[in-house]
Design a protein around this motif. Sequence first.
Motif, PDB file in Angstrom:
ATOM      1  N   CYS A 188     -35.717  68.401   1.690  1.00  0.00           N
ATOM      2  CA  CYS A 188     -35.795  69.685   2.375  1.00  0.00           C
ATOM      3  C   CYS A 188     -35.325  70.769   1.406  1.00  0.00           C
ATOM      4  O   CYS A 188     -34.252  70.661   0.810  1.00  0.00           O
ATOM      5  N   TYR A 189     -36.145  71.807   1.264  1.00  0.00           N
ATOM      6  CA  TYR A 189     -35.854  72.889   0.329  1.00  0.00           C
ATOM      7  C   TYR A 189     -35.639  74.197   1.072  1.00  0.00           C
ATOM      8  O   TYR A 189     -36.294  74.466   2.083  1.00  0.00           O
ATOM      9  N   PHE A 190     -34.745  75.004   0.544  1.00  0.00           N
ATOM     10  CA  PHE A 190     -34.365  76.255   1.188  1.00  0.00           C
ATOM     11  C   PHE A 190     -34.812  77.430   0.320  1.00  0.00           C
ATOM     12  O   PHE A 190     -34.004  78.146  -0.249  1.00  0.00           O
ATOM     13  N   PHE A 191     -36.129  77.593   0.225  1.00  0.00           N
ATOM     14  CA  PHE A 191     -36.695  78.616  -0.649  1.00  0.00           C
ATOM     15  C   PHE A 191     -36.896  79.943   0.063  1.00  0.00           C
ATOM     16  O   PHE A 191     -36.557  80.996  -0.462  1.00  0.00           O
ATOM     17  N   LEU A 192     -37.508  79.888   1.251  1.00  0.00           N
ATOM     18  CA  LEU A 192     -37.923  81.102   1.945  1.00  0.00           C
ATOM     19  C   LEU A 192     -37.534  81.038   3.416  1.00  0.00           C
ATOM     20  O   LEU A 192     -37.625  79.977   4.044  1.00  0.00           O
ATOM     21  N   ILE A 193     -37.133  82.164   3.966  1.00  0.00           N
ATOM     22  CA  ILE A 193     -36.780  82.202   5.382  1.00  0.00           C
ATOM     23  C   ILE A 193     -38.010  81.941   6.248  1.00  0.00           C
ATOM     24  O   ILE A 193     -37.932  81.248   7.266  1.00  0.00           O
ATOM     25  N   ASP A 194     -39.159  82.449   5.843  1.00  0.00           N
ATOM     26  CA  ASP A 194     -40.334  82.362   6.715  1.00  0.00           C
ATOM     27  C   ASP A 194     -41.185  81.116   6.503  1.00  0.00           C
ATOM     28  O   ASP A 194     -42.298  81.021   7.018  1.00  0.00           O
ATOM     29  N   LYS A 195     -40.663  80.133   5.773  1.00  0.00           N
ATOM     30  CA  LYS A 195     -41.363  78.853   5.649  1.00  0.00           C
ATOM     31  C   LYS A 195     -40.355  77.722   5.483  1.00  0.00           C
ATOM     32  O   LYS A 195     -39.579  77.708   4.529  1.00  0.00           O
ATOM     33  N   ILE A 196     -40.363  76.795   6.421  1.00  0.00           N
ATOM     34  CA  ILE A 196     -39.532  75.592   6.315  1.00  0.00           C
ATOM     35  C   ILE A 196     -40.354  74.547   5.576  1.00  0.00           C
ATOM     36  O   ILE A 196     -41.502  74.283   5.932  1.00  0.00           O
ATOM     37  N   GLU A 197     -39.766  73.961   4.545  1.00  0.00           N
ATOM     38  CA  GLU A 197     -40.529  73.090   3.658  1.00  0.00           C
ATOM     39  C   GLU A 197     -39.798  71.770   3.399  1.00  0.00           C
ATOM     40  O   GLU A 197     -38.628  71.748   3.030  1.00  0.00           O
TER      41      GLU A 197
END
Length: 211
Positions: A88-97
């Motif tokens: 699980c990566y925490f890159f962008l608020i508007d996309k859970i990846e």
Amino acid sequence: MRNWKDIDWIFKKDGTLRDIYVQNTTISDWKKVVDLLNSDYKLTFGVYEGNLTDKIDFVYVKTMFADETGELETKSATIDLDGIVVKCYFFLIDKIEFDINPSEIHSELELKKVTDFMRTMSAELGKLITLCGENQPEFPLIKIDSKNGIEKILTEKDAKNLWKKSDQKANGFTKLKSTIIMKYFSKLFGKKIMESANKEYKSTPKEKNVW
């Protein structure tokens, strides 16, 4: 039980990962996901072996989202789905990846672990969740929306038919052919990925998805 032979093409090894996305998300969605992961799943959070924790620090996650210096250590979470590793990566608020390695999916049994995970996330958020080729959020291979009772896994035939339709809009790429769809994706998107390598990483809204 599904016919594994109809869908095993999705997990053919091709040197890339498979991404799992929830698009059009908010910080509240992230909080729900972090709380669910911390309470219901075995995981580690961090980068270095000697500094891992068994819970995701949401305060730190919010700090990562807000950081504009590039100096903050970027942490990820590693989730154990009974032997299948999900990152699980925490890159962008508007996309859970999330991502998984397709080489770990050998049968309907392993697939069920992944789809159960996706179904749980979708139900918690009340949103669509998709599994796609690496860096290809606009072309879902698996689509689950628990709220609306949607669960669809593309066969290779389904994907080819959809891809032909999308090809009509993709100037310059319509002559590319391959019997392995994932290889085709890699060729098709390779140029796009290379061209965007130095650009700001942005999310793809679900409205841009092929289907």
